[in-house]
Design a protein around this motif. Structure first.
Motif, PDB file in Angstrom:
ATOM      1  N   CYS A   6     -21.707  10.097  23.320  1.00  0.00           N
ATOM      2  CA  CYS A   6     -23.077  10.240  22.820  1.00  0.00           C
ATOM      3  C   CYS A   6     -23.998  10.712  23.936  1.00  0.00           C
ATOM      4  CB  CYS A   6     -23.606   8.893  22.334  1.00  0.00           C
ATOM      5  SG  CYS A   6     -22.630   8.146  21.047  1.00  0.00           S
ATOM      6  N   ARG A   7     -24.965  11.531  23.576  1.00  0.00           N
ATOM      7  CA  ARG A   7     -26.014  11.933  24.511  1.00  0.00           C
ATOM      8  C   ARG A   7     -27.017  10.794  24.643  1.00  0.00           C
ATOM      9  NH1 ARG A   7     -26.160  15.499  28.090  1.00  0.00           N
ATOM     10  NH2 ARG A   7     -28.400  15.604  27.945  1.00  0.00           N
ATOM     11  N   SER A   8     -27.456  10.559  25.852  1.00  0.00           N
ATOM     12  CA  SER A   8     -28.389   9.460  26.078  1.00  0.00           C
ATOM     13  C   SER A   8     -29.807   9.792  25.638  1.00  0.00           C
ATOM     14  CB  SER A   8     -28.410   9.091  27.559  1.00  0.00           C
ATOM     15  OG  SER A   8     -28.962  10.155  28.319  1.00  0.00           O
ATOM     16  N   ASN A   9     -30.140  11.065  25.557  1.00  0.00           N
ATOM     17  CA  ASN A   9     -31.528  11.447  25.271  1.00  0.00           C
ATOM     18  C   ASN A   9     -31.714  11.932  23.831  1.00  0.00           C
ATOM     19  OD1 ASN A   9     -30.126  13.822  25.512  1.00  0.00           O
ATOM     20  ND2 ASN A   9     -31.581  14.812  26.869  1.00  0.00           N
ATOM     21  N   ARG A  10     -30.800  11.616  22.949  1.00  0.00           N
ATOM     22  CA  ARG A  10     -30.895  12.045  21.557  1.00  0.00           C
ATOM     23  C   ARG A  10     -31.091  10.828  20.664  1.00  0.00           C
ATOM     24  NH1 ARG A  10     -27.569  12.239  17.345  1.00  0.00           N
ATOM     25  NH2 ARG A  10     -27.800  13.862  15.807  1.00  0.00           N
ATOM     26  N   LEU A  11     -32.124  10.861  19.835  1.00  0.00           N
ATOM     27  CA  LEU A  11     -32.360   9.771  18.896  1.00  0.00           C
ATOM     28  C   LEU A  11     -31.393   9.872  17.722  1.00  0.00           C
ATOM     29  CD1 LEU A  11     -36.253   9.710  18.799  1.00  0.00           C
ATOM     30  CD2 LEU A  11     -34.714   8.190  20.053  1.00  0.00           C
ATOM     31  N   TRP A  12     -30.917   8.729  17.270  1.00  0.00           N
ATOM     32  CA  TRP A  12     -30.000   8.714  16.135  1.00  0.00           C
ATOM     33  C   TRP A  12     -30.783   8.784  14.826  1.00  0.00           C
ATOM     34  CZ3 TRP A  12     -24.705   6.221  15.941  1.00  0.00           C
ATOM     35  CH2 TRP A  12     -23.991   6.526  17.090  1.00  0.00           C
ATOM     36  N   THR A  13     -30.221   9.519  13.884  1.00  0.00           N
ATOM     37  CA  THR A  13     -30.813   9.626  12.553  1.00  0.00           C
ATOM     38  C   THR A  13     -30.057   8.718  11.593  1.00  0.00           C
ATOM     39  OG1 THR A  13     -29.357  11.418  11.868  1.00  0.00           O
ATOM     40  CG2 THR A  13     -31.390  12.055  13.009  1.00  0.00           C
ATOM     41  N   LYS A  14     -30.546   8.629  10.391  1.00  0.00           N
ATOM     42  CA  LYS A  14     -29.858   7.853   9.350  1.00  0.00           C
ATOM     43  C   LYS A  14     -28.447   8.410   9.130  1.00  0.00           C
ATOM     44  CE  LYS A  14     -29.649   4.965   5.836  1.00  0.00           C
ATOM     45  NZ  LYS A  14     -29.257   3.603   6.085  1.00  0.00           N
ATOM     46  N   ALA A  15     -28.299   9.726   9.184  1.00  0.00           N
ATOM     47  CA  ALA A  15     -26.974  10.347   9.011  1.00  0.00           C
ATOM     48  C   ALA A  15     -26.009   9.901  10.104  1.00  0.00           C
ATOM     49  CB  ALA A  15     -27.104  11.867   9.008  1.00  0.00           C
ATOM     50  N   ASP A  16     -26.494   9.783  11.350  1.00  0.00           N
ATOM     51  CA  ASP A  16     -25.653   9.306  12.447  1.00  0.00           C
ATOM     52  C   ASP A  16     -25.162   7.887  12.177  1.00  0.00           C
ATOM     53  OD1 ASP A  16     -25.945  11.643  14.115  1.00  0.00           O
ATOM     54  OD2 ASP A  16     -27.959  10.932  14.612  1.00  0.00           O
ATOM     55  N   HIS A  17     -26.067   7.030  11.741  1.00  0.00           N
ATOM     56  CA  HIS A  17     -25.693   5.637  11.433  1.00  0.00           C
ATOM     57  C   HIS A  17     -24.687   5.591  10.274  1.00  0.00           C
ATOM     58  CE1 HIS A  17     -28.425   3.546  14.158  1.00  0.00           C
ATOM     59  NE2 HIS A  17     -29.320   4.479  13.871  1.00  0.00           N
ATOM     60  N   ASN A  18     -24.895   6.425   9.276  1.00  0.00           N
ATOM     61  CA  ASN A  18     -23.974   6.444   8.132  1.00  0.00           C
ATOM     62  C   ASN A  18     -22.573   6.866   8.544  1.00  0.00           C
ATOM     63  OD1 ASN A  18     -25.976   5.608   6.381  1.00  0.00           O
ATOM     64  ND2 ASN A  18     -26.459   7.671   5.664  1.00  0.00           N
ATOM     65  N   ILE A  19     -22.465   7.915   9.354  1.00  0.00           N
ATOM     66  CA  ILE A  19     -21.133   8.378   9.759  1.00  0.00           C
ATOM     67  C   ILE A  19     -20.482   7.365  10.689  1.00  0.00           C
ATOM     68  CG2 ILE A  19     -21.788   9.786  11.760  1.00  0.00           C
ATOM     69  CD1 ILE A  19     -19.175  10.714   9.123  1.00  0.00           C
ATOM     70  N   LEU A  20     -21.272   6.697  11.537  1.00  0.00           N
ATOM     71  CA  LEU A  20     -20.706   5.666  12.407  1.00  0.00           C
ATOM     72  C   LEU A  20     -20.135   4.525  11.571  1.00  0.00           C
ATOM     73  CD1 LEU A  20     -20.111   4.566  15.208  1.00  0.00           C
ATOM     74  CD2 LEU A  20     -22.411   3.588  15.219  1.00  0.00           C
ATOM     75  N   LEU A  26     -12.759   3.329   9.152  1.00  0.00           N
ATOM     76  CA  LEU A  26     -11.485   4.035   9.287  1.00  0.00           C
ATOM     77  C   LEU A  26     -10.680   3.580  10.496  1.00  0.00           C
ATOM     78  CD1 LEU A  26     -12.605   7.697   8.495  1.00  0.00           C
ATOM     79  CD2 LEU A  26     -11.316   6.152   7.015  1.00  0.00           C
ATOM     80  N   VAL A  27     -11.377   3.290  11.584  1.00  0.00           N
ATOM     81  CA  VAL A  27     -10.711   2.987  12.848  1.00  0.00           C
ATOM     82  C   VAL A  27     -10.099   1.590  12.844  1.00  0.00           C
ATOM     83  CG1 VAL A  27     -11.117   2.667  15.319  1.00  0.00           C
ATOM     84  CG2 VAL A  27     -12.120   4.605  14.140  1.00  0.00           C
ATOM     85  N   GLY A  28     -10.820   0.616  12.345  1.00  0.00           N
ATOM     86  CA  GLY A  28     -10.294  -0.738  12.290  1.00  0.00           C
ATOM     87  C   GLY A  28     -10.275  -1.470  13.618  1.00  0.00           C
ATOM     88  N   GLU A  29     -10.969  -0.954  14.612  1.00  0.00           N
ATOM     89  CA  GLU A  29     -11.072  -1.621  15.916  1.00  0.00           C
ATOM     90  C   GLU A  29     -12.439  -1.285  16.508  1.00  0.00           C
ATOM     91  OE1 GLU A  29      -8.883   0.240  19.283  1.00  0.00           O
ATOM     92  OE2 GLU A  29      -8.134   1.610  17.763  1.00  0.00           O
ATOM     93  N   LYS A  30     -12.790  -1.958  17.595  1.00  0.00           N
ATOM     94  CA  LYS A  30     -14.067  -1.667  18.232  1.00  0.00           C
ATOM     95  C   LYS A  30     -14.057  -0.257  18.806  1.00  0.00           C
ATOM     96  CE  LYS A  30     -15.826  -6.171  19.428  1.00  0.00           C
ATOM     97  NZ  LYS A  30     -16.399  -7.003  20.478  1.00  0.00           N
ATOM     98  N   ILE A  31     -15.181   0.413  18.690  1.00  0.00           N
ATOM     99  CA  ILE A  31     -15.319   1.758  19.231  1.00  0.00           C
ATOM    100  C   ILE A  31     -15.936   1.651  20.617  1.00  0.00           C
ATOM    101  CG2 ILE A  31     -16.454   3.991  18.942  1.00  0.00           C
ATOM    102  CD1 ILE A  31     -16.430   3.460  15.919  1.00  0.00           C
ATOM    103  N   LYS A  32     -15.347   2.352  21.565  1.00  0.00           N
ATOM    104  CA  LYS A  32     -15.874   2.410  22.925  1.00  0.00           C
ATOM    105  C   LYS A  32     -16.786   3.636  23.015  1.00  0.00           C
ATOM    106  CE  LYS A  32     -12.379  -0.457  24.378  1.00  0.00           C
ATOM    107  NZ  LYS A  32     -11.894  -0.916  23.136  1.00  0.00           N
ATOM    108  N   PHE A  33     -17.929   3.471  23.670  1.00  0.00           N
ATOM    109  CA  PHE A  33     -18.894   4.552  23.788  1.00  0.00           C
ATOM    110  C   PHE A  33     -18.911   5.105  25.202  1.00  0.00           C
ATOM    111  CE2 PHE A  33     -20.347   2.346  20.083  1.00  0.00           C
ATOM    112  CZ  PHE A  33     -20.910   3.327  19.284  1.00  0.00           C
TER     113      PHE A  33
END
Length: 60
Positions: A6-20, A26-33
């Motif tokens: 992820c870029r540090s200087n980009r604000l997340w939109t509702k679409a970003d939260h939805n896809i996350l 799908l992943v079934g485990e913690k996601i590392k950023f």
């Protein structure tokens, strides 16, 4: 292992939260950023002083 870059200087939109949320299901485990584009001074406030390019990093 699931990694999300992820870029540090980009604000997340509702679409970003939805896809996350979808990816989490799908992943079934913690996601590392990996956060890129972070100002070095901001990183140092969390991790402490980092060696600069002139200093050698010694690993034991």
């Amino acid at each position: 292992m699931a990694l999300l870059v992820c870029r540090s200087n980009r604000l997340w939109t509702k679409a970003d939260h939805n896809i996350l949320d979808h990816v989490k299901g799908l992943v079934g485990e913690k996601i590392k950023f990996i956060i890129n584009g972070v100002d070095i001074k901001e990183v140092e406030t969390v991790l402490g002083e980092l060696p600069n390019n002139d200093q050698k990093l010694e690993l034991e």
